[in-house]
Motif scaffolding. Structure first.
Motif, short mmCIF file in Angstrom:
data_model
loop_
_atom_site.label_atom_id
_atom_site.label_comp_id
_atom_site.label_asym_id
_atom_site.label_seq_id
_atom_site.Cartn_x
_atom_site.Cartn_y
_atom_site.Cartn_z
N MET A 112 0.89 -1.53 0.04
CA MET A 112 -0.13 -0.10 0.19
C MET A 112 0.48 1.46 0.52
O MET A 112 1.91 1.31 1.08
CB MET A 112 -0.82 -0.42 1.74
N PHE A 113 0.54 2.06 -0.79
CA PHE A 113 1.62 3.49 -1.48
C PHE A 113 0.94 4.38 -0.60
O PHE A 113 -0.43 4.95 -0.79
CB PHE A 113 1.76 3.80 -2.73
N MET A 114 1.53 5.20 0.63
CA MET A 114 0.03 5.50 0.97
C MET A 114 0.56 8.17 0.90
O MET A 114 2.04 7.47 0.39
CB MET A 114 0.36 5.72 2.56
N ASN A 115 -0.15 8.27 1.24
CA ASN A 115 0.53 9.87 1.28
C ASN A 115 0.85 9.98 -0.08
O ASN A 115 2.44 10.45 0.10
CB ASN A 115 1.42 10.44 2.00
N LEU A 116 0.11 10.34 -1.29
CA LEU A 116 0.68 10.04 -2.56
C LEU A 116 1.63 10.79 -2.66
O LEU A 116 1.26 12.24 -2.62
CB LEU A 116 0.05 9.92 -3.55
N ALA A 117 2.45 10.88 -3.26
CA ALA A 117 3.42 12.62 -3.76
C ALA A 117 2.19 13.00 -4.73
O ALA A 117 2.54 14.01 -4.71
CB ALA A 117 4.82 12.90 -5.27
N HIS A 118 1.64 12.30 -5.93
CA HIS A 118 0.68 12.66 -6.74
C HIS A 118 0.41 11.47 -7.61
O HIS A 118 0.60 10.51 -7.37
CB HIS A 118 1.74 13.24 -8.09
N LYS A 119 -0.92 11.30 -8.21
CA LYS A 119 -1.77 10.45 -8.62
C LYS A 119 -1.18 9.58 -10.02
O LYS A 119 -1.45 11.03 -10.65
CB LYS A 119 -3.42 10.95 -8.32
N PRO A 120 -0.70 8.98 -9.94
CA PRO A 120 -0.19 8.64 -11.19
C PRO A 120 -1.38 7.59 -12.02
O PRO A 120 -1.89 7.10 -11.93
CB PRO A 120 0.78 6.98 -10.38
#
Length: 149
Positions: free
Chosen positions: A108-116
């Motif tokens: 689970m990738f949390m606190n995304l830098a941006h929505k890929p």
């Protein structure tokens, strides 16, 4: 002359010992990752990730953490029944594999830098208890992507 041969024999023995130590100083696990993908996230702040880590070596290892330029934090989860539970590590068995898949263990990738976006590549580094890290460029695929097709 005899002393010289003794010194040479000692040097050869030490060199051979160091060479053998170099061969066995690794973890005994021989890891490679394949089939990695991140489905295009539905939410702006989290995404999931899937892959397979194969171990062709004779020693088990553990995936202990994952880092990525996409997320402030990447957590590992194991699904037990219908419940996701965060875990500190996931075993990669000797001569076996760790499969991270939908409905099972996953990232689970949390606190995304941006929505890929679909088609983008995400840098991911897998960290292990004994083996060297593995760096991957993971494709972002359609939300409904099925690797079996």
């Amino acid at each position: 002359m005899t002393r010289r041969r003794h010194v040479s024999a000692t040097a050869v023995a030490l060199t051979a010992g160091l060479a053998l130590a170099g061969c066995s100083s690794g973890s005994g696990a021989e890891l490679e990752a394949e089939g990695a993908y991140v489905p295009k996230p539905v939410m702006a702040d989290m995404a999931s990730g899937y892959l397979v880590v194969k171990n062709s070596g004779g020693t088990a290892d553990k995936l202990t953490s994952v880092t990525s330029d996409l997320a402030g934090e990447v957590t590992m989860h194991r699904t037990v029944g219908n419940t996701m539970r965060p875990v500190r590590s996931l075993e990669v068995p000797a001569g076996g594999e760790l499969e991270l898949k939908r409905g099972g263990s996953h990232l689970m990738f949390m606190n995304l830098a941006h929505k890929p976006a679909e088609g983008e590549k995400v840098s991911v580094v897998l960290h292990f208890a004994s083996s060297e890290p593995i760096t991957l460029d993971v494709p972002v695929v359609a939300t409904n992507y099925d690797p079996r097709k």
